[in-house]
Design a protein around this motif. Structure first.
Motif, PDB file in Angstrom:
ATOM      1  N   GLU A 430      -3.592  16.446 -69.138  1.00  0.00           N
ATOM      2  CA  GLU A 430      -2.183  16.160 -69.426  1.00  0.00           C
ATOM      3  C   GLU A 430      -2.043  14.836 -70.174  1.00  0.00           C
ATOM      4  N   ILE A 431      -2.769  13.828 -69.706  1.00  0.00           N
ATOM      5  CA  ILE A 431      -2.726  12.512 -70.366  1.00  0.00           C
ATOM      6  C   ILE A 431      -3.324  12.593 -71.766  1.00  0.00           C
ATOM      7  N   MET A 432      -4.427  13.324 -71.894  1.00  0.00           N
ATOM      8  CA  MET A 432      -5.056  13.465 -73.209  1.00  0.00           C
ATOM      9  C   MET A 432      -4.107  14.151 -74.190  1.00  0.00           C
ATOM     10  N   ASN A 433      -3.387  15.141 -73.723  1.00  0.00           N
ATOM     11  CA  ASN A 433      -2.452  15.850 -74.593  1.00  0.00           C
ATOM     12  C   ASN A 433      -1.310  14.948 -75.054  1.00  0.00           C
ATOM     13  N   GLN A 434      -1.021  13.905 -74.297  1.00  0.00           N
ATOM     14  CA  GLN A 434       0.006  12.951 -74.701  1.00  0.00           C
ATOM     15  C   GLN A 434      -0.507  11.990 -75.785  1.00  0.00           C
ATOM     16  N   LEU A 435      -1.807  11.699 -75.736  1.00  0.00           N
ATOM     17  CA  LEU A 435      -2.377  10.680 -76.618  1.00  0.00           C
ATOM     18  C   LEU A 435      -2.988  11.233 -77.901  1.00  0.00           C
ATOM     19  N   PRO A 462     -13.454   2.025 -77.870  1.00  0.00           N
ATOM     20  CA  PRO A 462     -12.877   0.780 -77.332  1.00  0.00           C
ATOM     21  C   PRO A 462     -12.314   0.906 -75.929  1.00  0.00           C
ATOM     22  N   PHE A 463     -11.790   2.101 -75.574  1.00  0.00           N
ATOM     23  CA  PHE A 463     -11.122   2.252 -74.286  1.00  0.00           C
ATOM     24  C   PHE A 463     -11.597   3.500 -73.545  1.00  0.00           C
ATOM     25  N   CYS A 464     -11.827   3.342 -72.258  1.00  0.00           N
ATOM     26  CA  CYS A 464     -12.074   4.480 -71.370  1.00  0.00           C
ATOM     27  C   CYS A 464     -10.960   4.501 -70.325  1.00  0.00           C
ATOM     28  N   VAL A 465     -10.349   5.657 -70.141  1.00  0.00           N
ATOM     29  CA  VAL A 465      -9.256   5.805 -69.173  1.00  0.00           C
ATOM     30  C   VAL A 465      -9.728   6.720 -68.051  1.00  0.00           C
ATOM     31  N   VAL A 490      -3.068   0.347 -65.111  1.00  0.00           N
ATOM     32  CA  VAL A 490      -1.855   0.382 -65.924  1.00  0.00           C
ATOM     33  C   VAL A 490      -1.103   1.685 -65.675  1.00  0.00           C
ATOM     34  N   LYS A 491       0.173   1.660 -65.920  1.00  0.00           N
ATOM     35  CA  LYS A 491       0.989   2.855 -65.793  1.00  0.00           C
ATOM     36  C   LYS A 491       0.698   3.811 -66.956  1.00  0.00           C
ATOM     37  N   ILE A 492       0.750   5.096 -66.667  1.00  0.00           N
ATOM     38  CA  ILE A 492       0.472   6.096 -67.690  1.00  0.00           C
ATOM     39  C   ILE A 492       1.402   5.916 -68.882  1.00  0.00           C
ATOM     40  N   GLU A 493       2.672   5.609 -68.634  1.00  0.00           N
ATOM     41  CA  GLU A 493       3.631   5.482 -69.727  1.00  0.00           C
ATOM     42  C   GLU A 493       3.372   4.244 -70.598  1.00  0.00           C
ATOM     43  N   ASP A 494       2.546   3.303 -70.117  1.00  0.00           N
ATOM     44  CA  ASP A 494       2.226   2.110 -70.905  1.00  0.00           C
ATOM     45  C   ASP A 494       0.946   2.267 -71.722  1.00  0.00           C
ATOM     46  N   LEU A 495       0.218   3.361 -71.489  1.00  0.00           N
ATOM     47  CA  LEU A 495      -1.082   3.553 -72.140  1.00  0.00           C
ATOM     48  C   LEU A 495      -0.966   3.547 -73.662  1.00  0.00           C
ATOM     49  N   HIS A 496      -0.039   4.331 -74.172  1.00  0.00           N
ATOM     50  CA  HIS A 496       0.067   4.508 -75.619  1.00  0.00           C
ATOM     51  C   HIS A 496       0.271   3.170 -76.324  1.00  0.00           C
TER      52      HIS A 496
END
Length: 514
Positions: A430-435, A462-465, A490-496
Motif C-alpha cells: 500500500e505504501i509502495m503504491n503511494q510512492l 538512499p532510503f529504506c522504509v 516517521v508518519k506514513i503521510e510525511d514519507l513523500h
C-alpha cells in the motif's frame, strides 16, 4: 589497498549488482563494448536527465534535437574526419601490445607531476602551518629539477603534436626511456596514424551501394540542422542546440573499462554566437559546466581544468574538465571554441547558403560555435568511482556502499515489510503504491532485514522504509538513511515530502542558478 585494486573491485561490483555487463558475454564478450544492466540504465538515464534539463530548461535559448546516426558521407569529408580523425599508435614488438604514443608521453608527464606533489606534501607535513607552498615550489632544488625535466619533455611533446611529427613522438619515447608496462622493454615500432571511423555500405547491391560511416561524434548532426532549428524555432544568436546520442570510434587502444569504448554515448551542446564574442561565451560555458559537475557533491577537489596542448584543426581554444578516477585525473568533458570552421565547411561542401541573418546588425554572417561535449559513460564511471566505499563498522562488521548522489541513484527507496506475514506485506504494498508514481521504488521481503539493508547499500539506495507491527497501529514506519545508517520513526503521510527533499532534481537546479 592500491587504486588499481579499488578499480578492479569497482568493475566486479558493477557486474555483480546489475550496473554494467560485458557485451555478448555468453560468447566470451566483444572488446571494449559493454551493456548496462537494470541498475546501470537507471543511473545512466538519471545522468542524462540531469544534463538535458539543466541545458534546455535552465537556459531559455537552448533547445534539443535528435539527429540520425547515419549521415551523408560528404558530411565527414567536410568536418575533416575522413582526413584528420587519427590517433598516433605505436607497438611494442615484445609484448605485441599497441599503445597511443601521446598517452604514453602524457603518463610520463603525470609521473613528474606526482614527484613534485610528493615533495610538496612531505614539506607541508614537516613545516605545518608555517609552510609556504608557492615559495617551496619556486626554491626547492629537487622540485626545480623535476619541473625542469617536465618542462623539457612537455615542450618537445607540444611541438611534435602541433607539427604532426610522428618521428619526434617516437624519439621522445626512446630518449626518456618509456618502456612497455608489460614487457618492460623499449622495442618499439615507428609511430603511425590510424583512422578511427567505422565504415559500412548503404544500398541493396554491390554496384549501387554507397560507403557511409557510423558517426564518430554527434556534433555534425547539429551543425547540418542549425539553420532548420533557428528558422523553425525563431531562435536569435546566441542560442544553443543540445543532443544526446550514440557515437562510434574504432578505438585500437580501448582500456580502463567503460572509460574508452568503441560504442559510447555523448551529451553535446553547440552554442552559436556572433564572431568576436566567442571567448566571452567560452569562459561562460567553461565555468557553468564545472559548476554543473560540482553541484553533485562528489568533492570539488576531484575536478580540475586541463588546457589542450594541441588544438584541433577547428578550434581556437579548448579546455577539458578532468575528474580524479582511480587511475588518475582523466577527461570527462571538453569545452571547445570551434570558430566558424564547421558551418563554413558545410556551406562550402554542400553549396548551400547556411549563413545566419542577424536582424540587430542587419547583416548575414557565419556564427562561431562554443561546444560542450561530455561522455555519458565517462560521467557514469566518475560517479561510480567517487561513490564506491568499503566501510568497517562497529563489532567487526563491514559493508560496501555506493554513496551516489540521491538524485541520481537508480532506486530512490526500498520498501521492506519486517516479516512476510501478519498483514505487513499488504501494508508495505500500500505504501509502495503511494510512492511509486514519483520515485523509483523496489519491494524487498527476502532474507533478514540486515541483509536487505546491505543489498540496498550496494546499489546506492538512499532510503529504506521498514514496515513493522507497530505500523498497523501507529501509522508510522522506520526510515533508514544509507550514508549514516541512522534510523528514525516517521508518519506514513510525511514519507513523500521527506524523500522528495533529497531526491528532487530541483535542488540541484537551484544550486546552479544561485
Amino acid at each position: 589497498m592500491t587504486q588499481e585494486d579499488v578499480f578492479k573491485k569497482l568493475v566486479a561490483h558493477c557486474k555483480e549488482y546489475g550496473f554494467v555487463f560485458p557485451s555478448s558475454e555468453i560468447y566470451d564478450g566483444l572488446g571494449a563494448v559493454y551493456d548496462y544492466g537494470q541498475n546501470g540504465v537507471e543511473l545512466k538515464n538519471n545522468i542524462k536527465r540531469y544534463w538535458w534539463d539543466a541545458m534546455t530548461m535552465l537556459h531559455e535559448n537552448v533547445v534539443g534535437i535528435d539527429a540520425a546516426i547515419f549521415m551523408h558521407p560528404t558530411t565527414w569529408k567536410a568536418s575533416g574526419h575522413v582526413d584528420a580523425f587519427n590517433d598516433p599508435l605505436i607497438d611494442n614488438r615484445d609484448s605485441k601490445k599497441r599503445y597511443r604514443a601521446d598517452v604514453l608521453i602524457e603518463d610520463l608527464l603525470a609521473k613528474y607531476d606526482e614527484k613534485i606533489d610528493k615533495e610538496v606534501q612531505k614539506a607541508a607535513k614537516r613545516f605545518g602551518d608555517n609552510f609556504d607552498e608557492q615559495q617551496f615550489r619556486s626554491t626547492n632544488a629537487r622540485v626545480l629539477e623535476h619541473q625542469a625535466k617536465r618542462d623539457e619533455i612537455h615542450n618537445r611533446f607540444v611541438k611534435a603534436l602541433n607539427d604532426n611529427d610522428l618521428a619526434e613522438l617516437k624519439a621522445i619515447i626512446m630518449d626518456y626511456d618509456i618502456v612497455d608496462p608489460i614487457s618492460g622493454t623499449k622495442n618499439w615500432t615507428d609511430v603511425r596514424q590510424f583512422n578511427l571511423m567505422f565504415s559500412t555500405e548503404m544500398g541493396s547491391t554491390a554496384d549501387g551501394s554507397m560507403k557511409i560511416y557510423l558517426r564518430p561524434e554527434t556534433a555534425q548532426g547539429i551543425f547540418v540542422n542549425y539553420l532548420n532549428v533557428q528558422k523553425t524555432g525563431r531562435m536569435k544568436v546566441p542560442f544553443g542546440i543540445a543532443q544526446i546520442g550514440k557515437a562510434f570510434r574504432n578505438e585500437i587502444v580501448a582500456r580502463q573499462f567503460i572509460f574508452r569504448m568503441r560504442e559510447f554515448e555523448q551529451m553535446e551542446m553547440q552554442f552559436f554566437v556572433r564572431p568576436g564574442d566567442e571567448m566571452k561565451w567560452f569562459e561562460y560555458w567553461k565555468a557553468w559546466r564545472l559548476r554543473w559537475h560540482k553541484a553533485l557533491g562528489l568533492g570539488d577537489h576531484k575536478y580540475r581544468y586541463h588546457d589542450h596542448d594541441k588544438l584541433a584543426h577547428y578550434a581556437n581554444a579548448a579546455t577539458d574538465i578532468e575528474f580524479e578516477m582511480p587511475f588518475g585525473f582523466k577527461e570527462v568533458e571538453g569545452i571547445h571554441s570551434r570558430t566558424d570552421f564547421d558551418l563554413s565547411s558545410h556551406e562550402k561542401y554542400s553549396g548551400k547558403n547556411i549563413k545566419y541573418f542577424d536582424p540587430e546588425l542587419n547583416q548575414s554572417y557565419t556564427p562561431y560555435v562554443i561546444e560542450t561535449s561530455i561522455g555519458v559513460d565517462r560521467m557514469f564511471l566518475s560517479i561510480m568511482s567517487a561513490a564506491y566505499c568499503e566501510e568497517q563498522l562497529e563489532g567487526g562488521d563491514s559493508r560496501v556502499v555506493l554513496k551516489l548522489p540521491p538524485v541520481l541513484a537508480p532506486v530512490k527507496v526500498a520498501i521492506m515489510p519486517l516479516v512476510k506475514k501478519d498483514g505487513l506485506p499488504e501494508k508495505a504494498r500500500e505504501i509502495m503504491n503511494q510512492l511509486k508514481f514519483d520515485f523509483k521504488c523496489v519491494y524487498d521481503e527476502k532474507d533478514s532485514i540486515g541483509k536487505r539493508y546491505r543489498r540496498q547499500d550496494a546499489v546506492g539506495t538512499p532510503f529504506c522504509v521498514t514496515i513493522d507491527h507497530d505500523t498497523l497501529t501507529d501509522g508510522c514506519v522506520t526510515i533508514r538513511h544509507r550514508d549514516t545508517m541512522q534510523q528514525e520513526r516517521v508518519k506514513i503521510e510525511d514519507l513523500h515530502a521527506m524523500i522528495d527533499r533529497e531526491v528532487n532534481m530541483k535542488n540541484l537546479f537551484k544550486k546552479l542558478m544561485d
